[in-house]
Design a protein around this motif. Structure first.
Motif, PDB file in Angstrom:
ATOM      1  N   ALA A 165     -28.965  14.338 -28.128  1.00 50.84           N
ATOM      2  CA  ALA A 165     -29.976  14.264 -27.081  1.00 50.84           C
ATOM      3  C   ALA A 165     -29.430  13.677 -25.781  1.00 50.84           C
ATOM      4  O   ALA A 165     -29.656  14.248 -24.708  1.00 50.84           O
ATOM      5  N   PRO A 166     -28.725  12.532 -25.812  1.00 55.90           N
ATOM      6  CA  PRO A 166     -28.208  12.002 -24.552  1.00 55.90           C
ATOM      7  C   PRO A 166     -27.244  12.949 -23.838  1.00 55.90           C
ATOM      8  O   PRO A 166     -27.327  13.132 -22.620  1.00 55.90           O
ATOM      9  N   THR A 167     -26.338  13.568 -24.594  1.00 52.35           N
ATOM     10  CA  THR A 167     -25.390  14.489 -23.971  1.00 52.35           C
ATOM     11  C   THR A 167     -26.097  15.719 -23.435  1.00 52.35           C
ATOM     12  O   THR A 167     -25.795  16.214 -22.337  1.00 52.35           O
ATOM     13  N   ALA A 168     -27.074  16.219 -24.180  1.00 51.87           N
ATOM     14  CA  ALA A 168     -27.846  17.374 -23.720  1.00 51.87           C
ATOM     15  C   ALA A 168     -28.602  17.053 -22.441  1.00 51.87           C
ATOM     16  O   ALA A 168     -28.772  17.924 -21.569  1.00 51.87           O
ATOM     17  N   SER A 169     -29.052  15.818 -22.299  1.00 51.18           N
ATOM     18  CA  SER A 169     -29.725  15.411 -21.071  1.00 51.18           C
ATOM     19  C   SER A 169     -28.808  15.584 -19.867  1.00 51.18           C
ATOM     20  O   SER A 169     -29.224  16.113 -18.825  1.00 51.18           O
ATOM     21  N   ALA A 170     -27.562  15.136 -20.004  1.00 45.20           N
ATOM     22  CA  ALA A 170     -26.601  15.278 -18.910  1.00 45.20           C
ATOM     23  C   ALA A 170     -26.274  16.749 -18.649  1.00 45.20           C
ATOM     24  O   ALA A 170     -26.150  17.176 -17.494  1.00 45.20           O
ATOM     25  N   VAL A 171     -26.134  17.516 -19.726  1.00 43.64           N
ATOM     26  CA  VAL A 171     -25.866  18.954 -19.575  1.00 43.64           C
ATOM     27  C   VAL A 171     -26.999  19.627 -18.818  1.00 43.64           C
ATOM     28  O   VAL A 171     -26.778  20.411 -17.873  1.00 43.64           O
ATOM     29  N   MET A 172     -28.225  19.327 -19.194  1.00 38.79           N
ATOM     30  CA  MET A 172     -29.368  19.975 -18.556  1.00 38.79           C
ATOM     31  C   MET A 172     -29.519  19.545 -17.099  1.00 38.79           C
ATOM     32  O   MET A 172     -29.986  20.331 -16.262  1.00 38.79           O
ATOM     33  N   GLY A 173     -29.127  18.327 -16.778  1.00 36.95           N
ATOM     34  CA  GLY A 173     -29.124  17.929 -15.374  1.00 36.95           C
ATOM     35  C   GLY A 173     -28.213  18.824 -14.558  1.00 36.95           C
ATOM     36  O   GLY A 173     -28.559  19.258 -13.449  1.00 36.95           O
ATOM     37  N   ASP A 174     -27.044  19.124 -15.116  1.00 35.76           N
ATOM     38  CA  ASP A 174     -26.109  20.028 -14.443  1.00 35.76           C
ATOM     39  C   ASP A 174     -26.654  21.457 -14.374  1.00 35.76           C
ATOM     40  O   ASP A 174     -26.474  22.158 -13.368  1.00 35.76           O
ATOM     41  N   VAL A 175     -27.295  21.905 -15.462  1.00 35.53           N
ATOM     42  CA  VAL A 175     -27.857  23.258 -15.474  1.00 35.53           C
ATOM     43  C   VAL A 175     -28.906  23.402 -14.370  1.00 35.53           C
ATOM     44  O   VAL A 175     -28.936  24.408 -13.639  1.00 35.53           O
ATOM     45  N   VAL A 176     -29.760  22.404 -14.243  1.00 37.26           N
ATOM     46  CA  VAL A 176     -30.798  22.463 -13.199  1.00 37.26           C
ATOM     47  C   VAL A 176     -30.151  22.496 -11.816  1.00 37.26           C
ATOM     48  O   VAL A 176     -30.577  23.267 -10.936  1.00 37.26           O
ATOM     49  N   MET A 177     -29.123  21.678 -11.591  1.00 36.57           N
ATOM     50  CA  MET A 177     -28.452  21.683 -10.291  1.00 36.57           C
ATOM     51  C   MET A 177     -27.821  23.041 -10.003  1.00 36.57           C
ATOM     52  O   MET A 177     -27.945  23.582  -8.897  1.00 36.57           O
ATOM     53  N   ALA A 178     -27.130  23.603 -10.990  1.00 35.03           N
ATOM     54  CA  ALA A 178     -26.494  24.910 -10.795  1.00 35.03           C
ATOM     55  C   ALA A 178     -27.530  25.995 -10.561  1.00 35.03           C
ATOM     56  O   ALA A 178     -27.335  26.902  -9.737  1.00 35.03           O
ATOM     57  N   ALA A 179     -28.649  25.924 -11.281  1.00 29.64           N
ATOM     58  CA  ALA A 179     -29.712  26.923 -11.121  1.00 29.64           C
ATOM     59  C   ALA A 179     -30.357  26.811  -9.739  1.00 29.64           C
ATOM     60  O   ALA A 179     -30.643  27.829  -9.087  1.00 29.64           O
ATOM     61  N   ARG A 180     -30.604  25.590  -9.287  1.00 24.23           N
ATOM     62  CA  ARG A 180     -31.152  25.411  -7.933  1.00 24.23           C
ATOM     63  C   ARG A 180     -30.222  26.017  -6.886  1.00 24.23           C
ATOM     64  O   ARG A 180     -30.673  26.652  -5.926  1.00 24.23           O
ATOM     65  N   ASN A 181     -28.934  25.804  -7.060  1.00 24.23           N
ATOM     66  CA  ASN A 181     -27.973  26.359  -6.111  1.00 24.23           C
ATOM     67  C   ASN A 181     -28.035  27.885  -6.104  1.00 24.23           C
ATOM     68  O   ASN A 181     -27.907  28.520  -5.051  1.00 24.23           O
ATOM     69  N   ARG A 182     -28.224  28.474  -7.280  1.00 24.25           N
ATOM     70  CA  ARG A 182     -28.358  29.927  -7.361  1.00 24.25           C
ATOM     71  C   ARG A 182     -29.598  30.410  -6.600  1.00 24.25           C
ATOM     72  O   ARG A 182     -29.552  31.394  -5.861  1.00 24.25           O
ATOM     73  N   VAL A 183     -30.696  29.703  -6.788  1.00 30.92           N
ATOM     74  CA  VAL A 183     -31.960  30.106  -6.169  1.00 30.92           C
ATOM     75  C   VAL A 183     -31.912  29.919  -4.657  1.00 30.92           C
ATOM     76  O   VAL A 183     -32.375  30.763  -3.883  1.00 30.92           O
ATOM     77  N   GLN A 184     -31.332  28.803  -4.222  1.00 28.11           N
ATOM     78  CA  GLN A 184     -31.354  28.442  -2.809  1.00 28.11           C
ATOM     79  C   GLN A 184     -30.124  28.931  -2.035  1.00 28.11           C
ATOM     80  O   GLN A 184     -30.055  28.762  -0.819  1.00 28.11           O
ATOM     81  N   GLY A 185     -29.168  29.493  -2.762  1.00 27.49           N
ATOM     82  CA  GLY A 185     -27.984  30.010  -2.087  1.00 27.49           C
ATOM     83  C   GLY A 185     -26.985  28.955  -1.677  1.00 27.49           C
ATOM     84  O   GLY A 185     -26.212  29.146  -0.737  1.00 27.49           O
ATOM     85  N   GLY A 186     -26.963  27.834  -2.385  1.00 26.79           N
ATOM     86  CA  GLY A 186     -26.026  26.761  -2.056  1.00 26.79           C
ATOM     87  C   GLY A 186     -24.969  26.593  -3.125  1.00 26.79           C
ATOM     88  O   GLY A 186     -24.868  27.382  -4.065  1.00 26.79           O
TER      89      GLY A 186
END
Length: 441
Positions: free
Chosen positions: A317-338
């Motif tokens: 769970a703790p490691t997955a939390s960090a992974v998902m934080g990165d996934v959200v950041m990468a996904a936001r960049n995809r959506v926003q073009g950054g």
């Protein structure tokens, strides 16, 4: 009317492929599926699981069978995959898959410290050339946010030192030895029974895991590529119950530390030192209170001062939390073009040789219990310019021991001193040599 991306109709979903369905992978998959609504709001578009690459399809993993595949290469190159999450472990296969994903224009999130410690440069260059993200918060200290503060929050500051407890297995063992007085073998066996130690604990107890993390931290903190081969490494397998007893007498405990710092070379220029070893830590130092399988990292920066990050450094769970934080950041960049932060390596500092590193030392000697021993021992330290801070005798007769604590000296000077002590007739054995970190002296 609103400009919110979450309200934009028909927003293209962000597709995710997960490589590996072990403890962490299964938790990442669960979060993506169970928290889809919240994730959509945070990202500004749906986050959709496209597939999970596994080695074996023969047993039930609790996910729809159509999501599972043994063909990882085909999965990561699919047109509907935007982000690849690598949770396989090891180096060779993950390197091939991560490089293929980046080359195919997919952003990558990984928790693989061994891979990054060896090939960050290669992978970062691929991410740069294909204008995609490479995120790895989970590769160091699990759920504890360390990478992002170094790459973003402290981007305008000068980091001088990063020191931490970054391996839960060794911290559990040393904490238990300190608290119970048990020896190393007994405590290692207990760690295995409780699930804190692997069947083969070598990577943890010999410091390889911590060295990989130290290489990542040093690379980021000092804007210089540092690999695991650049990290000086010692493990904890030679630590004894007697060492912990002596440490307590000095108001210290023993921790396996990862230390990354700027040091000044003979030419007056900055160099990088990255090293992992067990060290005495004074009880008043904040790292001394980190017990069990917990991790902590202390960052020292010129303007921000001392910052400490503490929490669970491993586990699904703790490691997955960090992974998902990165996934959200990468996904936001995809959506926003950054894009997220690129690799920063402009400093290109040299790696300082371990022989030049200055620190304090604890030396435990088994000696002959007779007159003149202390003066002979002290003479060997003085001859090599190693100043003694304190000396204490423990026991008598055949079990007589001298515990010597030094002021700061170079590793080279201390090594030469130990070699000379080994040759003294009055010294039966040099039983322990440990460094002392976190002291004001």
């Amino acid at each position: 009317m609103t400009n919110s991306t979450t309200d934009a109709p028909g927003q293209r979903p962000v597709g995710v492929a997960v490589l590996g369905h072990g403890t962490v992978g299964a938790e990442v998959v669960r979060i993506i599926r169970d928290d889809a609504s919240d994730l959509r709001e945070r990202i500004g578009a749906p986050l959709e699981l496209r597939g999970i690459a596994v080695r074996d399809l023969s047993y039930d993993r609790g996910v729809p069978a159509e999501l599972l595949t043994t063909d990882a290469e085909a999965l990561i190159t699919r047109d509907d995959v935007d982000i690849v999450v690598e949770l396989i472990g090891g180096i060779d296969l993950p390197r091939t898959l991560v490089r293929a994903a980046l080359d195919a224009g997919k952003s990558v999130v990984t928790a693989n410290k061994a891979l990054l410690a060896a090939y960050t440069g290669e992978l970062a260059e691929s991410a740069e050339s294909h204008n995609v993200d490479l995120y790895f918060e989970a590769a160091v200290a699990g759920a504890i946010p360390v990478i992002r503060p170094l790459t973003q929050s402290l981007a305008g500051d000068r980091v001088d030192r990063v020191v931490g407890i970054v391996n839960g297995t060794t911290n559990f063992i040393l904490s238990a030895m300190d608290e119970t007085g048990a020896d190393y073998a007994e405590t290692l066996a207990e760690a295995g029974r409780l699930g804190y130690a692997e069947a083969d604990p070598t990577a943890d107890v010999e410091g390889f895991d911590a060295a990989a993390k130290a290489a990542i931290l040093a690379s980021i903190a000092f804007h210089t590529r540092v690999t695991a081969n650049d990290v000086y490494r010692e493990g904890i397998s030679n630590i004894t119950a007697a060492d912990l007893t002596s440490a307590r007498a000095l108001n210290c405990t023993i921790k396996l530390l990862a230390l990354c710092e700027r040091v000044t070379g003979p030419d007056g220029k900055d160099r990088v030192s990255a090293r992992v070893y067990p060290a005495l830590v004074p009880r008043e130092h904040p790292l001394s209170t980190v017990s069990g399988a917990f991790n902590a990292v202390v960052v020292e920066a010129q303007s921000a001062g001392r910052l400490m990050f503490y929490g669970q450094g491993a586990g699904g769970a703790p490691t997955a939390s960090a992974v998902m934080g990165d996934v959200v950041m990468a996904a936001r960049n995809r959506v926003q073009g950054g894009r997220g932060p690129r690799e920063s390596r402009y400093a290109k500092l040299e790696i300082a040789p371990m022989s030049d590193i200055m620190t304090r030392y604890y030396v435990n000697l088994q000696v002959a219990d007779r007159a003149g021993v202390l003066s002979a021992v002290a003479a060997e330290f003085a001859t090599r310019g190693v100043s003694i801070s304190a000396v204490r005798q423990e026991g008598a007769g055949e079990s007589a021991r001298l515990v010597v604590v030094t002021h700061r000296a170079t590793d080279r000077a201390l090594a030469d001193t130990v070699a000379a002590l080994d040759k003294l007739e009055s010294v039966i054995a040099v039983t322990s040599v440990l460094r002392l970190e976190g002291s004001a002296e």
